[in-house]
Design a protein around this motif. Structure first.
Motif, PDB file in Angstrom:
ATOM      1  N   LYS A  75       0.837  -1.206   0.000  1.00 35.83           N
ATOM      2  CA  LYS A  75       0.000   0.000   0.000  1.00 35.83           C
ATOM      3  C   LYS A  75       0.874   1.259   0.000  1.00 35.83           C
ATOM      4  O   LYS A  75       0.632   2.197  -0.762  1.00 35.83           O
ATOM      5  N   LEU A  76       1.890   1.285   0.838  1.00 38.15           N
ATOM      6  CA  LEU A  76       2.793   2.440   0.893  1.00 38.15           C
ATOM      7  C   LEU A  76       3.648   2.543  -0.371  1.00 38.15           C
ATOM      8  O   LEU A  76       3.919   3.643  -0.856  1.00 38.15           O
ATOM      9  N   ALA A  77       4.056   1.412  -0.912  1.00 38.33           N
ATOM     10  CA  ALA A  77       4.862   1.409  -2.139  1.00 38.33           C
ATOM     11  C   ALA A  77       4.043   1.866  -3.345  1.00 38.33           C
ATOM     12  O   ALA A  77       4.549   2.614  -4.194  1.00 38.33           O
ATOM     13  N   ASP A  78       2.792   1.444  -3.428  1.00 43.43           N
ATOM     14  CA  ASP A  78       1.928   1.876  -4.529  1.00 43.43           C
ATOM     15  C   ASP A  78       1.759   3.392  -4.534  1.00 43.43           C
ATOM     16  O   ASP A  78       1.620   4.005  -5.594  1.00 43.43           O
ATOM     17  N   ALA A  79       1.773   3.996  -3.356  1.00 37.31           N
ATOM     18  CA  ALA A  79       1.640   5.452  -3.245  1.00 37.31           C
ATOM     19  C   ALA A  79       2.989   6.157  -3.359  1.00 37.31           C
ATOM     20  O   ALA A  79       3.066   7.376  -3.249  1.00 37.31           O
ATOM     21  N   GLU A  80       4.059   5.386  -3.567  1.00 37.24           N
ATOM     22  CA  GLU A  80       5.424   5.887  -3.685  1.00 37.24           C
ATOM     23  C   GLU A  80       5.901   6.625  -2.436  1.00 37.24           C
ATOM     24  O   GLU A  80       6.730   7.520  -2.490  1.00 37.24           O
ATOM     25  N   VAL A  81       5.386   6.183  -1.291  1.00 40.52           N
ATOM     26  CA  VAL A  81       5.838   6.720  -0.011  1.00 40.52           C
ATOM     27  C   VAL A  81       7.062   5.938   0.456  1.00 40.52           C
ATOM     28  O   VAL A  81       7.956   6.487   1.080  1.00 40.52           O
ATOM     29  N   ILE A  82       7.087   4.654   0.143  1.00 35.19           N
ATOM     30  CA  ILE A  82       8.258   3.827   0.420  1.00 35.19           C
ATOM     31  C   ILE A  82       8.632   3.053  -0.835  1.00 35.19           C
ATOM     32  O   ILE A  82       7.841   2.931  -1.768  1.00 35.19           O
ATOM     33  N   HIS A  83       9.852   2.524  -0.812  1.00 40.81           N
ATOM     34  CA  HIS A  83      10.319   1.625  -1.872  1.00 40.81           C
ATOM     35  C   HIS A  83      10.697   0.314  -1.200  1.00 40.81           C
ATOM     36  O   HIS A  83      11.366   0.304  -0.167  1.00 40.81           O
ATOM     37  N   TYR A  84      10.239  -0.790  -1.788  1.00 41.74           N
ATOM     38  CA  TYR A  84      10.586  -2.110  -1.260  1.00 41.74           C
ATOM     39  C   TYR A  84      11.372  -2.863  -2.308  1.00 41.74           C
ATOM     40  O   TYR A  84      10.897  -3.108  -3.413  1.00 41.74           O
ATOM     41  N   ASP A  85      12.603  -3.212  -1.969  1.00 38.67           N
ATOM     42  CA  ASP A  85      13.449  -4.035  -2.824  1.00 38.67           C
ATOM     43  C   ASP A  85      13.220  -5.485  -2.404  1.00 38.67           C
ATOM     44  O   ASP A  85      13.774  -5.937  -1.392  1.00 38.67           O
ATOM     45  N   SER A  86      12.388  -6.181  -3.154  1.00 43.36           N
ATOM     46  CA  SER A  86      12.021  -7.543  -2.767  1.00 43.36           C
ATOM     47  C   SER A  86      13.160  -8.539  -2.914  1.00 43.36           C
ATOM     48  O   SER A  86      13.159  -9.585  -2.266  1.00 43.36           O
ATOM     49  N   ASP A  87      14.146  -8.228  -3.744  1.00 45.69           N
ATOM     50  CA  ASP A  87      15.292  -9.120  -3.888  1.00 45.69           C
ATOM     51  C   ASP A  87      16.186  -9.078  -2.649  1.00 45.69           C
ATOM     52  O   ASP A  87      16.679 -10.103  -2.191  1.00 45.69           O
ATOM     53  N   GLN A  88      16.403  -7.879  -2.136  1.00 42.86           N
ATOM     54  CA  GLN A  88      17.273  -7.724  -0.965  1.00 42.86           C
ATOM     55  C   GLN A  88      16.498  -7.566   0.338  1.00 42.86           C
ATOM     56  O   GLN A  88      17.094  -7.447   1.404  1.00 42.86           O
ATOM     57  N   HIS A  89      15.170  -7.525   0.240  1.00 46.05           N
ATOM     58  CA  HIS A  89      14.297  -7.361   1.408  1.00 46.05           C
ATOM     59  C   HIS A  89      14.630  -6.090   2.181  1.00 46.05           C
ATOM     60  O   HIS A  89      14.730  -6.096   3.403  1.00 46.05           O
ATOM     61  N   LEU A  90      14.783  -4.979   1.430  1.00 45.89           N
ATOM     62  CA  LEU A  90      15.078  -3.681   2.029  1.00 45.89           C
ATOM     63  C   LEU A  90      13.933  -2.716   1.786  1.00 45.89           C
ATOM     64  O   LEU A  90      13.361  -2.667   0.697  1.00 45.89           O
ATOM     65  N   VAL A  91      13.632  -1.918   2.802  1.00 40.79           N
ATOM     66  CA  VAL A  91      12.564  -0.926   2.723  1.00 40.79           C
ATOM     67  C   VAL A  91      13.186   0.443   2.963  1.00 40.79           C
ATOM     68  O   VAL A  91      13.984   0.623   3.885  1.00 40.79           O
ATOM     69  N   SER A  92      12.812   1.414   2.123  1.00 44.80           N
ATOM     70  CA  SER A  92      13.320   2.772   2.283  1.00 44.80           C
ATOM     71  C   SER A  92      12.229   3.770   1.930  1.00 44.80           C
ATOM     72  O   SER A  92      11.241   3.435   1.282  1.00 44.80           O
ATOM     73  N   LEU A  93      12.418   5.008   2.382  1.00 45.87           N
ATOM     74  CA  LEU A  93      11.475   6.059   2.031  1.00 45.87           C
ATOM     75  C   LEU A  93      11.611   6.380   0.551  1.00 45.87           C
ATOM     76  O   LEU A  93      12.692   6.284  -0.018  1.00 45.87           O
ATOM     77  N   ASP A  94      10.506   6.785  -0.064  1.00 49.55           N
ATOM     78  CA  ASP A  94      10.486   7.112  -1.490  1.00 49.55           C
ATOM     79  C   ASP A  94      10.066   8.570  -1.674  1.00 49.55           C
ATOM     80  O   ASP A  94       9.909   9.312  -0.701  1.00 49.55           O
ATOM     81  N   GLN A  95       9.859   8.968  -2.907  1.00 50.97           N
ATOM     82  CA  GLN A  95       9.675  10.370  -3.258  1.00 50.97           C
ATOM     83  C   GLN A  95       8.455  11.043  -2.630  1.00 50.97           C
ATOM     84  O   GLN A  95       8.474  12.245  -2.398  1.00 50.97           O
ATOM     85  N   GLN A  96       7.397  10.318  -2.345  1.00 46.66           N
ATOM     86  CA  GLN A  96       6.191  10.933  -1.775  1.00 46.66           C
ATOM     87  C   GLN A  96       6.237  11.020  -0.242  1.00 46.66           C
ATOM     88  O   GLN A  96       5.340  11.587   0.370  1.00 46.66           O
ATOM     89  N   ALA A  97       7.271  10.498   0.383  1.00 49.65           N
ATOM     90  CA  ALA A  97       7.330  10.451   1.851  1.00 49.65           C
ATOM     91  C   ALA A  97       7.286  11.834   2.481  1.00 49.65           C
ATOM     92  O   ALA A  97       6.691  12.014   3.545  1.00 49.65           O
ATOM     93  N   ASP A  98       7.887  12.806   1.840  1.00 47.65           N
ATOM     94  CA  ASP A  98       7.911  14.152   2.412  1.00 47.65           C
ATOM     95  C   ASP A  98       6.513  14.742   2.567  1.00 47.65           C
ATOM     96  O   ASP A  98       6.282  15.559   3.455  1.00 47.65           O
ATOM     97  N   GLN A  99       5.591  14.341   1.717  1.00 43.63           N
ATOM     98  CA  GLN A  99       4.231  14.856   1.821  1.00 43.63           C
ATOM     99  C   GLN A  99       3.555  14.451   3.126  1.00 43.63           C
ATOM    100  O   GLN A  99       2.715  15.169   3.645  1.00 43.63           O
ATOM    101  N   ILE A 100       3.945  13.312   3.650  1.00 41.47           N
ATOM    102  CA  ILE A 100       3.349  12.809   4.883  1.00 41.47           C
ATOM    103  C   ILE A 100       3.713  13.715   6.062  1.00 41.47           C
ATOM    104  O   ILE A 100       2.935  13.893   6.988  1.00 41.47           O
TER     105      ILE A 100
END
Length: 112
Positions: A75-100
């Motif tokens: 849900k957060l990735a679809d909104a581009e608030v976070i990015h999930y790298d499923s290969d490395q199992h890493l989660v990071s903030l994405d471009q829309q996070a600042d809006q929150i």
């Protein structure tokens, strides 16, 4: 949402409606992303139980991890608030996070 369209107020409130998603965002900001999924699940469980990690059961952490992978991260990735790298199992903030961050802290980072 890959067209860089800003999140609407309604979309933002929907994303922040879940304590678990708010804890994800709070954790990623605090720990200076990216975070391994296992570490993020542990941190979210710790916040939910308001207890030291040593007092949170492995079943609780596993339950959080499953819901993160199947519900909250997508849900957060679809909104581009976070990015999930499923290969490395890493989660990071994405471009829309600042809006929150423009929303009240009680919404953006969990209760109170």
């Amino acid at each position: 949402m890959s067209d860089n369209t800003p999140l609407t107020t309604s979309e933002t409130y929907e994303l922040l409606a879940s304590d678990r998603r708010r804890y994800v965002l709070q954790s990623l900001r605090e720990y200076r992303t990216p975070m391994a999924l296992a570490d993020l699940a542990t941190e979210v469980a710790r916040r939910e139980y308001d207890a030291p990690v040593t007092e949170v059961s492995s079943d609780a952490i596993k339950s959080v991890s499953i819901s993160l992978v199947h519900i909250h991260i997508p849900k957060l990735a679809d909104a581009e608030v976070i990015h999930y790298d499923s290969d490395q199992h890493l989660v990071s903030l994405d471009q829309q996070a600042d809006q929150i961050e423009q929303y009240p802290p009680s919404l953006a980072v969990g209760r109170g």
